[in-house]
Design a protein around this motif. Sequence first.
Motif, PDB file in Angstrom:
ATOM      1  N   PHE A  40       3.974   1.106  -6.902  1.00 24.87           N
ATOM      2  CA  PHE A  40       3.465  -0.153  -6.356  1.00 24.87           C
ATOM      3  C   PHE A  40       1.939  -0.242  -6.465  1.00 24.87           C
ATOM      4  CE2 PHE A  40       1.757  -2.696  -2.836  1.00 24.87           C
ATOM      5  CZ  PHE A  40       2.385  -3.913  -3.086  1.00 24.87           C
ATOM      6  N   ALA A  41       1.250   0.847  -6.109  1.00 23.11           N
ATOM      7  CA  ALA A  41      -0.216   0.788  -6.015  1.00 23.11           C
ATOM      8  C   ALA A  41      -0.883   0.682  -7.383  1.00 23.11           C
ATOM      9  CB  ALA A  41      -0.749   2.024  -5.274  1.00 23.11           C
ATOM     10  N   GLY A  42      -0.310   1.364  -8.385  1.00 22.01           N
ATOM     11  CA  GLY A  42      -0.923   1.366  -9.708  1.00 22.01           C
ATOM     12  C   GLY A  42      -2.024   2.414  -9.801  1.00 22.01           C
ATOM     13  N   ILE A  43      -1.707   3.560 -10.405  1.00 29.32           N
ATOM     14  CA  ILE A  43      -2.659   4.675 -10.502  1.00 29.32           C
ATOM     15  C   ILE A  43      -2.922   4.946 -11.983  1.00 29.32           C
ATOM     16  CG2 ILE A  43      -3.111   7.073  -9.850  1.00 29.32           C
ATOM     17  CD1 ILE A  43      -2.412   5.230  -7.462  1.00 29.32           C
ATOM     18  N   GLY A  90      -1.545  -0.881   6.227  1.00 29.11           N
ATOM     19  CA  GLY A  90      -1.065  -1.832   5.224  1.00 29.11           C
ATOM     20  C   GLY A  90       0.287  -1.423   4.669  1.00 29.11           C
ATOM     21  N   TRP A  91       0.412  -0.123   4.397  1.00 27.05           N
ATOM     22  CA  TRP A  91       1.704   0.366   3.891  1.00 27.05           C
ATOM     23  C   TRP A  91       2.800   0.229   4.944  1.00 27.05           C
ATOM     24  CZ3 TRP A  91       4.167   1.225  -0.456  1.00 27.05           C
ATOM     25  CH2 TRP A  91       3.422   1.355  -1.625  1.00 27.05           C
ATOM     26  N   ALA A  92       2.473   0.571   6.191  1.00 31.50           N
ATOM     27  CA  ALA A  92       3.476   0.446   7.259  1.00 31.50           C
ATOM     28  C   ALA A  92       3.932  -1.006   7.365  1.00 31.50           C
ATOM     29  CB  ALA A  92       2.897   0.945   8.582  1.00 31.50           C
ATOM     30  N   SER A 150      -3.065  -5.733  -1.987  1.00 32.68           N
ATOM     31  CA  SER A 150      -1.750  -5.228  -2.368  1.00 32.68           C
ATOM     32  C   SER A 150      -0.704  -5.260  -1.255  1.00 32.68           C
ATOM     33  CB  SER A 150      -1.898  -3.787  -2.882  1.00 32.68           C
ATOM     34  OG  SER A 150      -2.905  -3.722  -3.865  1.00 32.68           O
ATOM     35  N   THR A 151      -0.875  -4.435  -0.232  1.00 33.08           N
ATOM     36  CA  THR A 151       0.205  -4.292   0.752  1.00 33.08           C
ATOM     37  C   THR A 151       0.301  -5.475   1.723  1.00 33.08           C
ATOM     38  OG1 THR A 151      -1.327  -2.867   1.968  1.00 33.08           O
ATOM     39  CG2 THR A 151       0.419  -1.780   0.712  1.00 33.08           C
ATOM     40  N   TYR A 189      -8.433  -3.031  -7.839  1.00 29.87           N
ATOM     41  CA  TYR A 189      -8.237  -1.740  -7.175  1.00 29.87           C
ATOM     42  C   TYR A 189      -7.321  -1.944  -5.985  1.00 29.87           C
ATOM     43  CZ  TYR A 189     -11.768  -2.562  -3.404  1.00 29.87           C
ATOM     44  OH  TYR A 189     -12.487  -3.025  -2.324  1.00 29.87           O
ATOM     45  N   PHE A 190      -6.601  -0.901  -5.642  1.00 33.98           N
ATOM     46  CA  PHE A 190      -5.666  -0.976  -4.533  1.00 33.98           C
ATOM     47  C   PHE A 190      -6.418  -1.071  -3.216  1.00 33.98           C
ATOM     48  CE2 PHE A 190      -3.519   0.847  -0.965  1.00 33.98           C
ATOM     49  CZ  PHE A 190      -2.285   0.241  -1.000  1.00 33.98           C
ATOM     50  N   SER A 191      -6.072  -2.069  -2.421  1.00 38.86           N
ATOM     51  CA  SER A 191      -6.529  -2.151  -1.039  1.00 38.86           C
ATOM     52  C   SER A 191      -5.412  -2.839  -0.266  1.00 38.86           C
ATOM     53  CB  SER A 191      -7.833  -2.959  -0.923  1.00 38.86           C
ATOM     54  OG  SER A 191      -7.587  -4.324  -1.191  1.00 38.86           O
ATOM     55  N   SER A 192      -5.444  -2.752   1.048  1.00 42.33           N
ATOM     56  CA  SER A 192      -4.471  -3.507   1.842  1.00 42.33           C
ATOM     57  C   SER A 192      -4.615  -4.984   1.522  1.00 42.33           C
ATOM     58  CB  SER A 192      -4.720  -3.286   3.334  1.00 42.33           C
ATOM     59  OG  SER A 192      -4.636  -1.920   3.647  1.00 42.33           O
TER      60      SER A 192
END
Lengths: 215, 568
Positions: free
Chosen positions: B163-166, B21-23, B246-247, B240-243
Amino acid sequence: MNRREFLQCAALLTAGSGVVPDTWALTLEQQTYLGARGSYLDRVTLTLFSGEQRAMVAAMSELTIPRTDTPGAIDAGVPQFIEAMVSAWFNDEERANFMKGLAELDRRANGYLRQDADQQLALLEALEDEASDAEWFRMGNTMRIWDSNAPFICQFKELTILGFMLSETGARQFLTPNPMGAFDGSVSLQPEQRTYSTQTPMRSVSPPISAAEDL
Amino acid sequence: MPENNATEFDAIVVGSGISGGWAAKELTERGLRVLVLERGKNIEHGKDYIGEHANSWNLDYYGMPDRELIASDYPIQSDSYALMATNLQYWNNDRLNPYLQTEGKPFSWKRADVVGGRSLLWGRQTYRWSDADFKANARDGIQIPWPLDYKEIEPWYSYVEEFAGISGQEEGLEHLPDSKFLPPMEYYELEKTIKKRVEKKLDNVKITMGRCAVLTREHKGRAPCHYCGPCHNGCSTGSYFSSQSSTLPAARATGNLTLLPNQLVSKLVHNDAGDKIVAVNTIDTVSKEQRSFSAKLIFLCASTVASTQILLNSASSSHPNGLANASGALGKYVMDHGMIGHMGMFVDHPDMYFKGNRPNGLYIPRFRNIGRQDEDADFIRGYGYQAHCLRPDWQTSFNQRGFGAKLKESLGKPGSFWIWAMGGFFECLPYESNQIRLHPQKTDRFGVPLVVTEFDWGDNERKIAADTATQAEKILRAAGSLYHILSKPEQMSVGGAGIHEMGTARMGDDPGKSVLNKYNQAHEVSNLFVTDGSFMTSASCVNPSLTYMAFTARAVDYAVKQLNEGQI
């Protein structure tokens, strides 16, 4: 409670135990999906028990979780849940054990349904006394999917409790919905407060990861 | 040979989990036309989270797991805490997609089978590595050194966190650097008491709120957590962050993304010189149709085991031991984090309760062998604890005696005590004997050779596991536990069960000992980048996903610059 059960408890905690708010807004698609799906009990066709067995299981479940100022087992559809689980979820051995137990109880009572409520209750208590050494009663023997060696009376009690607590009636009219939207870890427990209802039973599907060790 | 229906893309990303997802996001945002190939089936964010907020009474068997189905189709996946009746559809079917374990050396390979991969199912814990982690191999003389240090990756941690939010609490610890945090989550009353007692009595132990990729306030159009609890059913508010949340939406927004589900990548095909990938061969998992795609850049993000399988299966006359494997390191040095649980019972605060379900615990950062070897430690490296608070209810006490109104009322009350469970997560050293191989004859339903795993913990891990119990007892005592249960080292998790498998295509400066360079680029194949857990040269003891995100973003930045400069 043995270590494995404790650990499984912990593992499940990692994810939270999943409580459903009454008013939580589902997306439109989810509403459609779940609405179309309806209640589990509305989807099953029950053919296992005879009319007499149904009445017997209903009486037994109501004695276990009676209607008080809150609904009881029959109000919550517990007898139907028990029949559904025994016919579709139990394996052959578990089902045979349940059916045999039910028949033996009826025989021993010389007609369970012919007895009055006090005698019916005494018969259940006698069965529980006789099963006193069953693993089922061991503290913490709860974080497993099912105890296949459970005696009939224990099979029956567990199904009754699951069928009540996880039913719409039990979850909404006996247990308390967990208010969603925020987390607050410092809330005073009110004297009459009941625990939160749960979305999916907190049972590990894990096989044993180590030899059980008693507390 | 597959049909020649190749389509030209600038980049192909294999896998759509956290790394993929990040790539995809980073490549598309740099203007590249990107094809993401995902083995799993397609699901849509929100719409297909069919178990989210589902009521127990709507579920088959009221949500009791279907034992026959679990035994036949999910025997490997089912020992994960995250597998439930409400999310079975996300998991790999072990019957249809098997692998082989070595007897006596079990390795539990947890796989997702949907677009978004394990980013839908992950534990969401996010911790930066420290400089000491990157220097650990060099300092201890273990295997090969990392080819970079913390300073080089630090800006990329910040970049992905932004970007992800932690969410989390700043602590200023050198051995557990702070992230760019959203506010931390709230404590249970018992946790406040435990933290106060432990930090007062034990100088070296710090307790902080778990750092996690779950939002505590609105972030980039995603809503803060509503504390329903089981994140791994999917979260339609994207909290929550997931592909999926988010990405992939970011990549899609560029107009440069093509994502094909049900595409199993069987092989990477190289040019005559053997230094560039010219084709990615796929098999459609539904139609069995074989296709071939090409692109200037290939990002392999299929997860450690699957990426290794693809590289090994891409062996050729010029890469006889597997693609990019002149070093022989490919498939070796598998690591995972060992897990072991300890717990205590507390009678403090029986009159306190909570509202909402917090999908996060407390964290006790590593406190052993910090800066120097502890005199009383018979092991190197260390571990952290993730700790969770539970108020028992009818679900842990239904097997009580009795009938009637009394039983009913008793079942409706919260238990009279609290449980605080500490999960030790410890570092694993890289051993050559821990391996992923291909079976010489056996293949799966698509004709791809089956993965064979071989994994065992070493002495260092067993000693660390024992120390987690020794120290947990001190902590539980200091915390005020009335009764504690400590696990023995032999009760630690099996390899893979930590779902942090890594290390089979490690990075290093020496091409004779490593597969990738410090930019995740294969030493021998200039347009091949591997950015899932395979690249890890050592394991640290902290959850690795944040590190995969940072390295992926950095690798894309490097790859695109190299491409633009004509170096690839």
